[in-house]
Design a protein around this motif. Structure first.
Motif, PDB file in Angstrom:
ATOM      1  N   ASN A   1       0.831  -1.210   0.000  1.00  0.00           N
ATOM      2  CA  ASN A   1       0.000   0.000   0.000  1.00  0.00           C
ATOM      3  C   ASN A   1       0.864   1.258   0.000  1.00  0.00           C
ATOM      4  O   ASN A   1       1.875   1.309   0.692  1.00  0.00           O
ATOM      5  CB  ASN A   1      -0.889   0.026   1.249  1.00  0.00           C
ATOM      6  N   TRP A   2       0.454   2.262  -0.752  1.00  0.00           N
ATOM      7  CA  TRP A   2       1.161   3.542  -0.722  1.00  0.00           C
ATOM      8  C   TRP A   2       0.265   4.713  -1.113  1.00  0.00           C
ATOM      9  O   TRP A   2       0.498   5.837  -0.694  1.00  0.00           O
ATOM     10  CB  TRP A   2       2.388   3.526  -1.648  1.00  0.00           C
ATOM     11  N   TYR A   3      -0.812   4.481  -1.906  1.00  0.00           N
ATOM     12  CA  TYR A   3      -1.608   5.603  -2.401  1.00  0.00           C
ATOM     13  C   TYR A   3      -2.946   5.670  -1.664  1.00  0.00           C
ATOM     14  O   TYR A   3      -3.723   4.712  -1.679  1.00  0.00           O
ATOM     15  CB  TYR A   3      -1.857   5.479  -3.905  1.00  0.00           C
ATOM     16  N   PRO A   4      -3.271   6.809  -1.019  1.00  0.00           N
ATOM     17  CA  PRO A   4      -4.508   6.915  -0.226  1.00  0.00           C
ATOM     18  C   PRO A   4      -5.770   6.889  -1.096  1.00  0.00           C
ATOM     19  O   PRO A   4      -5.824   7.511  -2.158  1.00  0.00           O
ATOM     20  CB  PRO A   4      -4.362   8.278   0.464  1.00  0.00           C
ATOM     21  N   TYR A   5      -6.772   6.181  -0.607  1.00  0.00           N
ATOM     22  CA  TYR A   5      -8.075   6.174  -1.276  1.00  0.00           C
ATOM     23  C   TYR A   5      -8.631   7.597  -1.385  1.00  0.00           C
ATOM     24  O   TYR A   5      -9.256   7.947  -2.392  1.00  0.00           O
ATOM     25  CB  TYR A   5      -9.075   5.318  -0.491  1.00  0.00           C
ATOM     26  N   LYS A   6      -8.402   8.383  -0.347  1.00  0.00           N
ATOM     27  CA  LYS A   6      -8.911   9.765  -0.351  1.00  0.00           C
ATOM     28  C   LYS A   6      -8.367  10.555  -1.537  1.00  0.00           C
ATOM     29  O   LYS A   6      -9.079  11.337  -2.169  1.00  0.00           O
ATOM     30  CB  LYS A   6      -8.526  10.462   0.960  1.00  0.00           C
ATOM     31  N   ASP A   7      -7.075  10.346  -1.849  1.00  0.00           N
ATOM     32  CA  ASP A   7      -6.473  11.045  -2.981  1.00  0.00           C
ATOM     33  C   ASP A   7      -7.002  10.495  -4.296  1.00  0.00           C
ATOM     34  O   ASP A   7      -7.167  11.231  -5.271  1.00  0.00           O
ATOM     35  CB  ASP A   7      -4.952  10.922  -2.931  1.00  0.00           C
ATOM     36  N   LEU A   8      -7.260   9.187  -4.331  1.00  0.00           N
ATOM     37  CA  LEU A   8      -7.775   8.565  -5.554  1.00  0.00           C
ATOM     38  C   LEU A   8      -9.123   9.170  -5.934  1.00  0.00           C
ATOM     39  O   LEU A   8      -9.399   9.392  -7.126  1.00  0.00           O
ATOM     40  CB  LEU A   8      -7.903   7.055  -5.353  1.00  0.00           C
ATOM     41  N   GLU A   9      -9.944   9.456  -4.937  1.00  0.00           N
ATOM     42  CA  GLU A   9     -11.269  10.016  -5.189  1.00  0.00           C
ATOM     43  C   GLU A   9     -11.208  11.403  -5.821  1.00  0.00           C
ATOM     44  O   GLU A   9     -12.175  11.848  -6.433  1.00  0.00           O
ATOM     45  CB  GLU A   9     -12.058  10.066  -3.883  1.00  0.00           C
ATOM     46  N   LYS A  10     -10.065  12.075  -5.691  1.00  0.00           N
ATOM     47  CA  LYS A  10      -9.901  13.389  -6.314  1.00  0.00           C
ATOM     48  C   LYS A  10      -9.678  13.260  -7.823  1.00  0.00           C
ATOM     49  O   LYS A  10      -9.791  14.250  -8.550  1.00  0.00           O
ATOM     50  CB  LYS A  10      -8.716  14.127  -5.685  1.00  0.00           C
ATOM     51  N   HIS A  11      -9.357  12.053  -8.268  1.00  0.00           N
ATOM     52  CA  HIS A  11      -9.028  11.842  -9.681  1.00  0.00           C
ATOM     53  C   HIS A  11     -10.079  11.037 -10.435  1.00  0.00           C
ATOM     54  O   HIS A  11      -9.955  10.869 -11.650  1.00  0.00           O
ATOM     55  CB  HIS A  11      -7.678  11.130  -9.796  1.00  0.00           C
ATOM     56  N   GLY A  12     -11.070  10.508  -9.732  1.00  0.00           N
ATOM     57  CA  GLY A  12     -12.069   9.742 -10.458  1.00  0.00           C
ATOM     58  C   GLY A  12     -13.145   9.141  -9.577  1.00  0.00           C
ATOM     59  O   GLY A  12     -12.984   9.003  -8.362  1.00  0.00           O
ATOM     60  N   ASN A  13     -14.262   8.779 -10.224  1.00  0.00           N
ATOM     61  CA  ASN A  13     -15.373   8.103  -9.554  1.00  0.00           C
ATOM     62  C   ASN A  13     -15.678   6.757 -10.202  1.00  0.00           C
ATOM     63  O   ASN A  13     -16.702   6.134  -9.929  1.00  0.00           O
ATOM     64  CB  ASN A  13     -16.626   8.986  -9.574  1.00  0.00           C
ATOM     65  N   PHE A  14     -14.750   6.318 -11.076  1.00  0.00           N
ATOM     66  CA  PHE A  14     -14.975   5.126 -11.893  1.00  0.00           C
ATOM     67  C   PHE A  14     -13.620   4.504 -12.192  1.00  0.00           C
ATOM     68  O   PHE A  14     -12.687   5.209 -12.596  1.00  0.00           O
ATOM     69  CB  PHE A  14     -15.653   5.565 -13.203  1.00  0.00           C
TER      70      PHE A  14
ATOM     71  N   THR B   1     -17.441  -6.440  -0.620  1.00  0.00           N
ATOM     72  CA  THR B   1     -17.872  -5.463   0.378  1.00  0.00           C
ATOM     73  C   THR B   1     -17.503  -4.049  -0.055  1.00  0.00           C
ATOM     74  O   THR B   1     -16.600  -3.845  -0.872  1.00  0.00           O
ATOM     75  CB  THR B   1     -17.218  -5.737   1.749  1.00  0.00           C
ATOM     76  N   LEU B   2     -18.220  -3.087   0.516  1.00  0.00           N
ATOM     77  CA  LEU B   2     -17.903  -1.679   0.311  1.00  0.00           C
ATOM     78  C   LEU B   2     -16.680  -1.341   1.154  1.00  0.00           C
ATOM     79  O   LEU B   2     -16.569  -1.757   2.304  1.00  0.00           O
ATOM     80  CB  LEU B   2     -19.095  -0.831   0.734  1.00  0.00           C
ATOM     81  N   VAL B   3     -15.749  -0.598   0.560  1.00  0.00           N
ATOM     82  CA  VAL B   3     -14.484  -0.285   1.234  1.00  0.00           C
ATOM     83  C   VAL B   3     -14.505   1.139   1.778  1.00  0.00           C
ATOM     84  O   VAL B   3     -14.871   2.076   1.059  1.00  0.00           O
ATOM     85  CB  VAL B   3     -13.295  -0.441   0.256  1.00  0.00           C
ATOM     86  N   ALA B   4     -14.124   1.297   3.022  1.00  0.00           N
ATOM     87  CA  ALA B   4     -13.975   2.640   3.581  1.00  0.00           C
ATOM     88  C   ALA B   4     -12.774   3.320   2.926  1.00  0.00           C
ATOM     89  O   ALA B   4     -11.765   2.668   2.627  1.00  0.00           O
ATOM     90  CB  ALA B   4     -13.767   2.559   5.091  1.00  0.00           C
ATOM     91  N   ASP B   5     -12.871   4.617   2.683  1.00  0.00           N
ATOM     92  CA  ASP B   5     -11.814   5.320   1.958  1.00  0.00           C
ATOM     93  C   ASP B   5     -10.729   5.858   2.889  1.00  0.00           C
ATOM     94  O   ASP B   5     -10.085   6.866   2.600  1.00  0.00           O
ATOM     95  CB  ASP B   5     -12.388   6.436   1.092  1.00  0.00           C
ATOM     96  N   THR B   6     -10.509   5.172   4.000  1.00  0.00           N
ATOM     97  CA  THR B   6      -9.516   5.629   4.973  1.00  0.00           C
ATOM     98  C   THR B   6      -8.147   4.971   4.784  1.00  0.00           C
ATOM     99  O   THR B   6      -7.182   5.368   5.432  1.00  0.00           O
ATOM    100  CB  THR B   6     -10.009   5.333   6.405  1.00  0.00           C
ATOM    101  N   GLY B   7      -8.076   3.963   3.912  1.00  0.00           N
ATOM    102  CA  GLY B   7      -6.831   3.230   3.737  1.00  0.00           C
ATOM    103  C   GLY B   7      -6.041   3.655   2.522  1.00  0.00           C
ATOM    104  O   GLY B   7      -6.228   4.744   1.961  1.00  0.00           O
ATOM    105  N   LYS B   8      -5.155   2.751   2.083  1.00  0.00           N
ATOM    106  CA  LYS B   8      -4.316   2.985   0.917  1.00  0.00           C
ATOM    107  C   LYS B   8      -4.333   1.750   0.029  1.00  0.00           C
ATOM    108  O   LYS B   8      -4.810   0.682   0.434  1.00  0.00           O
ATOM    109  CB  LYS B   8      -2.874   3.296   1.345  1.00  0.00           C
ATOM    110  N   LEU B   9      -3.787   1.878  -1.173  1.00  0.00           N
ATOM    111  CA  LEU B   9      -3.743   0.772  -2.125  1.00  0.00           C
ATOM    112  C   LEU B   9      -2.454   0.830  -2.936  1.00  0.00           C
ATOM    113  O   LEU B   9      -1.788   1.857  -2.979  1.00  0.00           O
ATOM    114  CB  LEU B   9      -4.969   0.797  -3.041  1.00  0.00           C
TER     115      LEU B   9
END
Length: 268
Positions: free
Chosen positions: A51-64, A93-101
């Motif tokens: 893991n290295w990239y936050p889900y929160k940051d990913l959401e800034k770049h896309g919804n799909f 399952t639905l994933v909380a956006d608090t982690g990284k990938l």
């Protein structure tokens, strides 16, 4: 000669404009037609699963989009801004956006063309049909397919620990799932050949059932009655891991055959 004094508020105007410009740049939305990648495809295929990239940051770049969880613990799908994880047990399952990938490819999806197809389509026939619609061989396409399927076969890998092996060396660890007479969504992309390496060229889809209980990387299908939405993308950007493993990764190896094996779930 007496110098004229400039009022303080006039001196502050350029500074205020400059600060406003900086704030505007920080809040400027991402390009709506941009394909964003967190990570480098051949690096991920070769074993960069931390893991290295936050889900929160990913959401800034896309919804799909599509991706993978840390330590290769299944498959990820991003649809309508929500992230779903399908594990090797088949549970989704639905994933909380608090982690990284470790790896994901996303965009802000907006259908520019919509097509409907009734009648049986195998995976090969579907890809041929899509080829007839996506006429720019060097175009970047985001593809959303929704509808009824007589069969959807998917897979997910179980979690792994270091030292990591390349994905193609772990095909015997895959878990396969078959879903019959199911409704759901396919989320994916068609990436042109010139982007191979940084991305996985060709078609790449993940599946999510309508009840959000099943999913995974698409291996095979038999479509029955589907709606196809196409978004044409015009640019791509990428963030790269700032890690010792990435810095020391050998990118000289040609992994095209490995990628084909991983995409199809079997050695080529």
């Amino acid at each position: 000669m007496q110098k004229k004094r400039v009022p303080l508020y006039l001196l502050l105007i350029p500074l205020l404009f400059n600060q406003a410009a900086i704030a505007q740049q920080k809040t400027k939305p991402a390009n709506g037609d941009d394909l964003f990648s967190a990570g480098f495809a051949s690096g991920f295929i070769g074993g960069l699963y931390d893991n290295w990239y936050p889900y929160k940051d990913l959401e800034k770049h896309g919804n799909f989009g599509i991706g993978a969880p840390g330590h290769l613990d299944g498959e990820l799908l991003l649809l309508n801004g929500k992230i779903y994880q399908t594990r090797s047990t088949g549970k989704t399952t639905l994933v909380a956006d608090t982690g990284k990938l470790p790896y994901a490819v996303v965009c802000f999806f907006k259908a520019k063309k919509v097509y409907k197809h009734t009648g049986a389509l195998t995976k090969t026939a579907l890809y041929s049909y899509l080829d007839s619609l996506l006429t720019n061989q060097n175009g970047i396409y985001a593809i959303h397919i929704n509808g009824k399927f007589k069969l959807v076969k998917t897979r997910a890998f179980p979690p792994v620990e270091k030292p990591y092996l390349p994905l193609a060396a772990m095909l015997d660890r895959q878990h396969f799932f078959e879903h019959n007479n199911v409704q759901g969504d396919l989320v994916g992309f068609r990436i042109p050949t010139f982007m191979e390496g940084a991305h996985i060229s060709g078609y790449h889809f993940h599946f999510l059932s309508m009840d959000k209980q099943a999913g995974g990387h698409l291996i095979d299908l038999l479509a029955e009655d589907i709606t196809i939405e196409i978004d044409t993308l015009t640019s791509y950007t990428m963030d790269l891991p700032q890690t010792a493993d990435f810095n020391n990764f050998d990118f000289k190896k040609d992994r095209k055959e490995e990628i084909k094996s991983v995409e199809n779930g079997k050695k080529q």
